[in-house]
Design a protein around this motif. Structure first.
Motif, PDB file in Angstrom:
ATOM      1  N   GLY A 190      28.875 -14.288  24.621  1.00  0.00           N
ATOM      2  CA  GLY A 190      28.894 -13.697  23.296  1.00  0.00           C
ATOM      3  C   GLY A 190      27.877 -12.583  23.109  1.00  0.00           C
ATOM      4  O   GLY A 190      27.560 -11.828  24.027  1.00  0.00           O
ATOM      5  N   TRP A 191      27.348 -12.508  21.885  1.00  0.00           N
ATOM      6  CA  TRP A 191      26.428 -11.435  21.534  1.00  0.00           C
ATOM      7  C   TRP A 191      25.135 -11.492  22.333  1.00  0.00           C
ATOM      8  O   TRP A 191      24.554 -10.465  22.649  1.00  0.00           O
ATOM      9  N   VAL A 202      21.413  -8.851  26.178  1.00  0.00           N
ATOM     10  CA  VAL A 202      20.637  -8.936  27.429  1.00  0.00           C
ATOM     11  C   VAL A 202      21.134  -7.907  28.436  1.00  0.00           C
ATOM     12  O   VAL A 202      20.339  -7.226  29.102  1.00  0.00           O
ATOM     13  N   LYS A 203      22.445  -7.802  28.556  1.00  0.00           N
ATOM     14  CA  LYS A 203      23.019  -6.846  29.504  1.00  0.00           C
ATOM     15  C   LYS A 203      22.615  -5.422  29.153  1.00  0.00           C
ATOM     16  O   LYS A 203      22.235  -4.638  30.036  1.00  0.00           O
ATOM     17  N   THR A 204      22.677  -5.086  27.882  1.00  0.00           N
ATOM     18  CA  THR A 204      22.333  -3.729  27.452  1.00  0.00           C
ATOM     19  C   THR A 204      20.859  -3.431  27.694  1.00  0.00           C
ATOM     20  O   THR A 204      20.508  -2.333  28.158  1.00  0.00           O
ATOM     21  N   ILE A 205      19.997  -4.391  27.404  1.00  0.00           N
ATOM     22  CA  ILE A 205      18.561  -4.192  27.601  1.00  0.00           C
ATOM     23  C   ILE A 205      18.243  -3.921  29.064  1.00  0.00           C
ATOM     24  O   ILE A 205      17.366  -3.097  29.382  1.00  0.00           O
ATOM     25  N   SER A 206      18.949  -4.573  29.970  1.00  0.00           N
ATOM     26  CA  SER A 206      18.631  -4.438  31.394  1.00  0.00           C
ATOM     27  C   SER A 206      18.745  -2.998  31.879  1.00  0.00           C
ATOM     28  O   SER A 206      17.994  -2.571  32.766  1.00  0.00           O
ATOM     29  N   THR A 207      19.682  -2.224  31.307  1.00  0.00           N
ATOM     30  CA  THR A 207      19.838  -0.826  31.696  1.00  0.00           C
ATOM     31  C   THR A 207      19.105   0.117  30.753  1.00  0.00           C
ATOM     32  O   THR A 207      18.565   1.138  31.187  1.00  0.00           O
ATOM     33  N   LEU A 235      31.523  -2.860  27.431  1.00  0.00           N
ATOM     34  CA  LEU A 235      32.321  -3.678  28.345  1.00  0.00           C
ATOM     35  C   LEU A 235      32.055  -5.169  28.170  1.00  0.00           C
ATOM     36  O   LEU A 235      32.861  -5.987  28.612  1.00  0.00           O
ATOM     37  N   SER A 236      30.937  -5.512  27.553  1.00  0.00           N
ATOM     38  CA  SER A 236      30.631  -6.925  27.335  1.00  0.00           C
ATOM     39  C   SER A 236      31.348  -7.496  26.110  1.00  0.00           C
ATOM     40  O   SER A 236      31.313  -8.697  25.864  1.00  0.00           O
ATOM     41  N   TRP A 284      37.136  -1.753  23.057  1.00  0.00           N
ATOM     42  CA  TRP A 284      35.800  -1.817  23.643  1.00  0.00           C
ATOM     43  C   TRP A 284      35.838  -1.436  25.112  1.00  0.00           C
ATOM     44  O   TRP A 284      34.942  -0.753  25.621  1.00  0.00           O
ATOM     45  N   PHE A 285      36.889  -1.888  25.812  1.00  0.00           N
ATOM     46  CA  PHE A 285      37.013  -1.546  27.230  1.00  0.00           C
ATOM     47  C   PHE A 285      37.114  -0.034  27.419  1.00  0.00           C
ATOM     48  O   PHE A 285      36.457   0.547  28.290  1.00  0.00           O
TER      49      PHE A 285
END
Length: 214
Positions: free
Chosen positions: A26-27, A32-37, A67-68, A74-75
């Motif tokens: 979920g959110w 987390v994914k966005t922060i990593s980049t 993409l998440s 969104w894709f």
């Protein structure tokens, strides 16, 4: 501060890889994914990386978030962000590190298979993409251009790291394409997600590291 940004990026990448890369979350997973980049992009600013490289990382963070999220819109948004990110890397590789190198025999030995790989997607990928066929085709051309631009990087410090990063990025996109359009088994899709994540994030980190060295 540079070490702090790298630490945040690495910890977020590990967290996402261990907890969410196989799917779901979920959110929390999206953040987390966005922060990593995004933290890599911030580190790039602090380290004086070329603007096009920072732009590529920032667009990658936007693509990670999109993409998440579920749904075709969104894709497509994520695909668009990553396509622009690849174009930013093309601009960086061709214009930020000095005159480009002539391919030579070794360069053409790499470029030729890359072009063949892009063309081969018409056989093993495009027929399975349905209404997304043209966006996927366009994205394939863009990432192919990024890989070729990496081959043309001038000799110098950081060249090997950036080329390795581009190769990992390409590999992650190939796995993503197979996961999205060819795999139907949920377990196989989860395994592909866990495999592509370290390739993708590691590729982004290597591009940044090499760009600063270069």
């Amino acid at each position: 501060m540079i070490a702090a940004f790298w630490s945040v990026a690495a910890l977020a990448a590990i967290w996402y890889g261990l907890a969410h890369a196989g799917g779901g979350g979920g959110w929390r997973a999206s953040v987390v994914k966005t922060i990593s980049t995004a933290a890599l992009a911030r580190a790039g600013l602090a380290m004086g990386a070329p603007g096009w490289v920072v732009a590529g990382l920032a667009l990658g963070a936007a693509g990670d978030f999109a993409l998440s999220r579920p749904g075709t819109r969104w894709f497509l948004a994520g695909m668009g962000a990553f396509a622009l990110g690849h174009l930013a890397y093309v601009a960086a590789f061709l214009g930020s590190f000095g005159p480009i190198s002539a391919p030579g025999a070794m360069g053409w030995a790499i470029i030729a298979p890359l072009l063949a790989l892009v063309l081969s997607t018409e056989v093993w990928l495009a027929p399975h993409t349905g209404a997304l066929r043209w966006p996927v085709r366009g994205y394939g051309l863009v990432i192919g251009a990024m890989a070729v631009a990496a081959v043309l990087l001038p000799t110098g410090a950081g060249q090997a790291a950036m080329r390795a990063g581009a190769a990992l990025f390409l590999a992650s996109d190939l796995i993503l394409a197979v996961r999205m359009f060819r795999l139907t088994d949920a377990a196989a899709q989860g395994l592909a997600g866990r495999l592509l994540w370290p390739l993708y994030w590691g590729g982004q980190a290597l591009i940044l590291w090499g760009a600063v060295a270069g």
